[in-house]
Design a protein around this motif. Structure first.
Motif, PDB file in Angstrom:
ATOM      1  N   ARG A 431      -6.480 -19.380 -17.616  1.00  0.00           N
ATOM      2  CA  ARG A 431      -6.169 -20.604 -16.847  1.00  0.00           C
ATOM      3  C   ARG A 431      -4.736 -21.077 -17.111  1.00  0.00           C
ATOM      4  N   TYR A 432      -3.826 -20.188 -16.789  1.00  0.00           N
ATOM      5  CA  TYR A 432      -2.411 -20.568 -16.890  1.00  0.00           C
ATOM      6  C   TYR A 432      -1.952 -21.351 -15.669  1.00  0.00           C
ATOM      7  N   PHE A 433      -2.624 -21.192 -14.517  1.00  0.00           N
ATOM      8  CA  PHE A 433      -2.125 -21.740 -13.263  1.00  0.00           C
ATOM      9  C   PHE A 433      -3.223 -22.542 -12.571  1.00  0.00           C
ATOM     10  N   THR A 434      -2.780 -23.401 -11.674  1.00  0.00           N
ATOM     11  CA  THR A 434      -3.651 -24.143 -10.781  1.00  0.00           C
ATOM     12  C   THR A 434      -3.012 -24.172  -9.415  1.00  0.00           C
ATOM     13  N   ILE A 435      -3.796 -24.433  -8.378  1.00  0.00           N
ATOM     14  CA  ILE A 435      -3.273 -24.438  -7.014  1.00  0.00           C
ATOM     15  C   ILE A 435      -3.777 -25.684  -6.301  1.00  0.00           C
ATOM     16  N   ASN A 436      -2.925 -26.246  -5.495  1.00  0.00           N
ATOM     17  CA  ASN A 436      -3.302 -27.380  -4.672  1.00  0.00           C
ATOM     18  C   ASN A 436      -4.173 -26.865  -3.525  1.00  0.00           C
ATOM     19  N   ALA A 437      -5.402 -27.370  -3.425  1.00  0.00           N
ATOM     20  CA  ALA A 437      -6.345 -26.847  -2.441  1.00  0.00           C
ATOM     21  C   ALA A 437      -5.900 -27.104  -1.015  1.00  0.00           C
ATOM     22  N   ASP A 439      -2.357 -27.682   0.183  1.00  0.00           N
ATOM     23  CA  ASP A 439      -1.075 -27.135   0.645  1.00  0.00           C
ATOM     24  C   ASP A 439      -0.738 -25.782   0.037  1.00  0.00           C
ATOM     25  N   GLY A 440      -1.490 -25.280  -0.953  1.00  0.00           N
ATOM     26  CA  GLY A 440      -1.252 -23.956  -1.500  1.00  0.00           C
ATOM     27  C   GLY A 440      -0.171 -23.879  -2.547  1.00  0.00           C
ATOM     28  N   ASN A 441       0.273 -25.024  -3.110  1.00  0.00           N
ATOM     29  CA  ASN A 441       1.286 -25.005  -4.164  1.00  0.00           C
ATOM     30  C   ASN A 441       0.649 -24.561  -5.472  1.00  0.00           C
ATOM     31  N   ILE A 442       1.281 -23.579  -6.136  1.00  0.00           N
ATOM     32  CA  ILE A 442       0.803 -23.048  -7.408  1.00  0.00           C
ATOM     33  C   ILE A 442       1.644 -23.661  -8.515  1.00  0.00           C
ATOM     34  N   LYS A 443       0.983 -24.204  -9.549  1.00  0.00           N
ATOM     35  CA  LYS A 443       1.670 -24.838 -10.669  1.00  0.00           C
ATOM     36  C   LYS A 443       1.127 -24.281 -11.974  1.00  0.00           C
ATOM     37  N   THR A 444       1.941 -24.463 -13.036  1.00  0.00           N
ATOM     38  CA  THR A 444       1.514 -24.035 -14.363  1.00  0.00           C
ATOM     39  C   THR A 444       0.658 -25.119 -14.999  1.00  0.00           C
ATOM     40  N   ILE A 445      -0.294 -24.668 -15.843  1.00  0.00           N
ATOM     41  CA  ILE A 445      -1.125 -25.603 -16.594  1.00  0.00           C
ATOM     42  C   ILE A 445      -0.624 -25.727 -18.028  1.00  0.00           C
ATOM     43  N   LYS A 446      -0.092 -24.636 -18.565  1.00  0.00           N
ATOM     44  CA  LYS A 446       0.458 -24.657 -19.920  1.00  0.00           C
ATOM     45  C   LYS A 446       1.673 -23.749 -19.965  1.00  0.00           C
ATOM     46  N   ALA A 447       2.411 -23.863 -21.056  1.00  0.00           N
ATOM     47  CA  ALA A 447       3.656 -23.110 -21.201  1.00  0.00           C
ATOM     48  C   ALA A 447       3.362 -21.614 -21.242  1.00  0.00           C
ATOM     49  N   LEU A 448       4.280 -20.835 -20.687  1.00  0.00           N
ATOM     50  CA  LEU A 448       4.152 -19.383 -20.619  1.00  0.00           C
ATOM     51  C   LEU A 448       5.114 -18.740 -21.608  1.00  0.00           C
ATOM     52  N   ASP A 449       4.709 -17.654 -22.179  1.00  0.00           N
ATOM     53  CA  ASP A 449       5.533 -16.910 -23.129  1.00  0.00           C
ATOM     54  C   ASP A 449       5.749 -15.514 -22.562  1.00  0.00           C
ATOM     55  N   ARG A 450       6.993 -15.222 -22.238  1.00  0.00           N
ATOM     56  CA  ARG A 450       7.279 -13.912 -21.648  1.00  0.00           C
ATOM     57  C   ARG A 450       7.003 -12.787 -22.626  1.00  0.00           C
ATOM     58  N   GLU A 451       7.255 -13.062 -23.926  1.00  0.00           N
ATOM     59  CA  GLU A 451       7.029 -12.028 -24.917  1.00  0.00           C
ATOM     60  C   GLU A 451       5.535 -11.710 -25.075  1.00  0.00           C
ATOM     61  N   GLU A 452       4.684 -12.620 -24.657  1.00  0.00           N
ATOM     62  CA  GLU A 452       3.248 -12.374 -24.697  1.00  0.00           C
ATOM     63  C   GLU A 452       2.762 -11.721 -23.412  1.00  0.00           C
ATOM     64  N   ILE A 453       3.064 -12.293 -22.266  1.00  0.00           N
ATOM     65  CA  ILE A 453       2.716 -11.724 -20.955  1.00  0.00           C
ATOM     66  C   ILE A 453       3.928 -11.897 -20.051  1.00  0.00           C
ATOM     67  N   ALA A 454       4.500 -10.762 -19.610  1.00  0.00           N
ATOM     68  CA  ALA A 454       5.711 -10.837 -18.787  1.00  0.00           C
ATOM     69  C   ALA A 454       5.370 -11.044 -17.309  1.00  0.00           C
TER      70      ALA A 454
END
Length: 794
Positions: A431-437, A439-454
């Motif tokens: 559950r890193y992301f959420t979407i507006n039902a 308009d379809g805008n995708i947003k982050t729920i928590k901080a992302l780490d590229r070194e963990e998942i690129a």
């Protein structure tokens, strides 16, 4: 009538006379043409000249008509000799083929008659021999003469064909006179005599389509352009007649079945000019839309038809294939349809023969066209995303709620229903992301780490608000953009070794670094010493400018006794913005080395012990300790595994030694299985059986000499000794006595387990539940029912 018979008789006599006259003339001519036998002289034995007598009868051959069925035998001919004076002294003899059976001769007159009906087809001629002899002496008066009787043919056999039925094929639309088949008949009559075997062929049935050659029997076509599609099979009857076909001849017939074979003389034709078809816009490519069929009356490969689309606004959307089993053209969908874009299409389909006969090319063209109109039907379609896939980027460590991107889908139907969006949680388990039902805008729920998942690969659903079953799915790839948030570190856990005799400026290790960040925020790496030890007297650092650095010795001479371990801090920084750096510590050990630089030892304790004991001595001491430990372990193990004596004495119970035998005994009647005498009580043999249930009045004293020697292994003696001791010792437990427990004891501390003697009264027990167990337990419920109920009943 009598006068008429006389006239007939006279006419017959006149004919016979003329026949005899002609035969006489012929014979006379033959006599003139052959060498004369009269006046022929032959020399005898002594030169005597013999005069041969003149023969008065000469012949060559006779004729007789076959199949004579009259009441009297047929006169074949007459033999007569000039020496026959009519006094009956000459006898005529006939021999040869059929003599005496078929042909007989009157020995007086010489008349030859045929007594049986002759058939020329069985035998055409007979060879006979005639001779005149003296009746009394049988002396030959004439030498034997051979003659031939020929059976004269009559027309008694009709023509016969080789086959009763013939089958033939001829291509349709053949030219007049095309040969179909030849039929042949044969006649058993004589072909050399008259016209009995001269055959003439004629057609009785099959006109005007066919004709037959009178002399050869070849059947030919008689009409042009015979069409197989109009009539395929014809039945022809052919007659063969002898006597040259004249009246009175015999005839035979045969049947000929003639089949017209197919040629490609008919083009394909569509039965209608327009075909109407419909297809749903939800149909997938390859799905069948409809079928068309052009009819071709030809058969086989001449009737094969191929279909193609030659024109129309649906050439790119549809295709047509040929079903050769049904000879139909199958219209199929080539591309996806959209009702909202185009609602109908028109095609021009052509049907053409696969094989064309050049002879009938003038009848062409051998093809036909038809119009196919296809209507697109509206279907309830799921939402459609504007793109087949989406790719977004977001920086790592971005705050929660950062907008990643926007997806958009629409309802392709005319209703244009509202769309709601959702993320497939199977693709976003953390559950890193959420979407507006809406308009379809995708947003982050928590901080992302590229070194963990690129990269994050998720799927987004779009469904119609009022039709939840209509949904679409699109893949969304989200790239996490790198931020320089990781400082470089040693690529490995380095541990360096430097020799005590190292020279100044000698390189002894090369180090490198790793950075978890992307290459844009990583190399090139910069290596340096901290400012506070930049003037370190022991070691120095050199940056090789290739993401590696070399550590060098600054002075000469190190001593392990003084210091055997050095910790050198090294600062590593990357080229990112802003740059990140870290301080890493390099462990350096001082070691003793050979003159060539190879390591000997890097352990300081070993150097100190070197003055007292050598390494060899230490190894010898350790080996001795190990050997002693092994000896102790073996001793303990052998002591535990020491075997116990085979014979046990009075302090052990001999019954614990159980011996198992695998053979089966013979029961109580088997007295030979083992000797039971050794186990019998010796006192019992003498009639004395001591009591085991009372204590004797005297004290038992062991008998001397009854104890076996410690090393004795005689089992019989051992058992007898035990039995005697048990029988004579009243204080010993009765090991071999049998106790019967057939009664229940009293006064037990534990008490009886029987419910019959239980101290509990009936009033303390509740058996009312037996009433609920049904009719089967009614009697038991009455016996053990509640006391109150019993009193009431009484």
């Amino acid at each position: 009538p009598k006068m008429k018979e006389d006239n007939c008789l006279h006419a017959a006599l006149i004919c016979l006379g003329m026949l005899y006259y002609s035969h006489a003339i012929t014979t006379e001519k033959l006599n003139h043409t052959r060498p004369s036998l009269h006046g022929h002289h032959e020399k005898g034995k002594e030169g005597q000249i013999l005069h041969r007598s003149k023969r008065g009868w000469v012949w060559n051959q006779f004729f007789v008509i076959e199949e004579y069925t009259g009441p009297d035998p047929v006169l074949v001919g007459r033999l007569h000799s000039d020496i026959d004076s009519g006094d009956g002294n000459i006898k005529y003899i006939l021999s040869g083929e059929g003599a005496g059976i078929i042909f007989v001769i009157d020995d007086k007159s010489g008349n030859i008659h045929a007594t049986k009906t002759l058939d020329r087809e069985e035998r055409a001629q007979y060879t006979l021999t005639a001779q005149a002899v003296d009746r009394n002496t049988n002396r030959p008066l004439e030498p034997p003469s051979e003659f031939i009787v020929k059976v004269q043919d009559i027309n008694d056999n009709p023509p016969e064909f080789l086959h009763e039925n013939y089958h033939a094929n001829v291509p349709e639309r053949s030219n007049v006179g095309t040969s179909v088949i030849q039929v042949t008949a044969s006649d058993a009559d004589d072909p050399t005599y008259g016209n009995s075997a001269k055959l003439v062929y004629s057609i009785l049935e099959g006109q005007p389509y066919f004709s037959v050659e009178a002399q050869t029997g070849i059947i030919r076509t008689a009409l042009p352009n015979m069409d197989r599609e109009a009539k395929e099979e014809y039945h022809v009857v052919i007659q063969a007649k002898d006597m040259g076909g004249h009246m009175g001849g015999l005839s035979g017939t045969t049947k000929v079945t003639i089949t017209l074979t197919d040629v490609n003389d008919n083009p394909p034709k569509f039965p209608q000019s327009v075909y109407q078809m419909s297809v749903s816009e939800a149909a997938v490519p390859g799905e069948e839309v409809g079928r068309v069929k052009a009819k071709d009356p030809d058969i086989g490969e001449n009737g094969l038809v191929s279909y193609s689309i030659i024109d129309g606004d649906g050439v790119d959307m549809f295709e047509i294939t040929t079903d050769y089993e049904t000879q139909e053209g199958v219209v199929k969908l080539k591309k996806l349809l959209d009702f909202e874009t185009k609602k109908s299409y028109s095609l021009k389909v052509e049907a053409a023969n696969v094989h064309i006969d050049p002879k009938f090319i003038s009848n062409g063209p051998f093809k036909d066209t038809v119009t196919v109109k296809i209507t697109v039907e509206d279907a309830d379609e799921p939402p459609v995303f504007l793109k087949p896939s989406y790719i977004f980027e977001v920086q790592e460590n971005a705050a929660s709620g950062t907008v990643v991107g926007k997806v958009h889908a629409k309802d392709p139907d005319a209703a244009n229903s509202a769309i709601r969006y959702s993320i497939d949680r199977h693709t976003d388990l953390e559950r890193y992301f959420t979407i507006n039902a809406d308009d379809g805008n995708i947003k982050t729920i928590k901080a992302l780490d590229r070194e963990e998942i690129a990269w994050h690969n998720i799927s987004v659903f779009a469904v119609e608000v009022h039709k939840q079953h209509q949904e679409a799915k699109v893949p969304v790839a989200i790239k996490v953009v790198d931020v320089n948030d990781n400082a470089p570190k040693f690529a490995a856990a380095y541990e360096a070794f430097v020799c005590e005799n190292a020279r100044s400026n000698q390189q002894f290790i090369t180090i490198s670094a790793d950075d978890k960040d992307d290459s844009a925020n990583g190399p090139r790496f910069i290596f340096s010493l901290p400012p506070e030890i930049i003037h370190n007297p022991n070691f120095t650092l050199r940056d090789n400018r290739d993401n590696t650095a070399s550590v060098l010795v600054r002075r000469e001479g190190f001593s392990r006794q003084k210091q055997d371990l050095y910790l050198l801090p090294i600062v590593i920084s990357d080229g990112g913005l802003p740059p990140m750096s870290s301080t890493n510590t390099l462990t350096i050990r001082v070691c003793s080395c050979e003159s060539n630089g190879s390591l000997l030892s890097c352990n300081a304790e070993a150097y100190i012990l070197n003055a007292g004991l050598s390494t060899g001595a230490l190894i010898a001491i350790l080996a001795c300790i190990v050997i002693l430990l092994v000896i102790v372990v073996l001793f303990v193990t052998l002591k535990r595994q020491k075997k116990e004596p085979l014979i046990v004495f009075e302090e052990e119970d001999v019954r614990e030694n159980i011996i198992t035998y695998d053979d089966e005994g013979g029961g109580e009647e088997d007295t030979e299985a083992f000797d039971i005498a050794t186990l019998q009580n010796p006192d019992g043999i003498n009639g004395f059986i001591p009591r085991k249930d009372i204590k004797p009045e005297y004290q038992y004293m062991p008998r001397p000499g009854l104890r076996p020697a410690p090393n004795s292994v005689d089992v019989d003696d051992f058992i007898n000794t035990r039995i005697q001791e048990a029988d004579n010792d009243p204080t010993a437990p009765p090991y071999d006595s049998i106790q019967i427990y057939g009664y229940e004891g009293r006064g037990s501390v534990a008490g009886s387990l029987s419910s019959l003697e239980s101290a509990t009264t009936d009033s303390d027990l509740d058996y009312d539940y037996l009433q609920n167990w049904g009719p089967r337990f009614k009697k038991l419920a009455d016996l053990y029912g509640s006391k109150d109920t019993f009193d009431d009943d009484s």
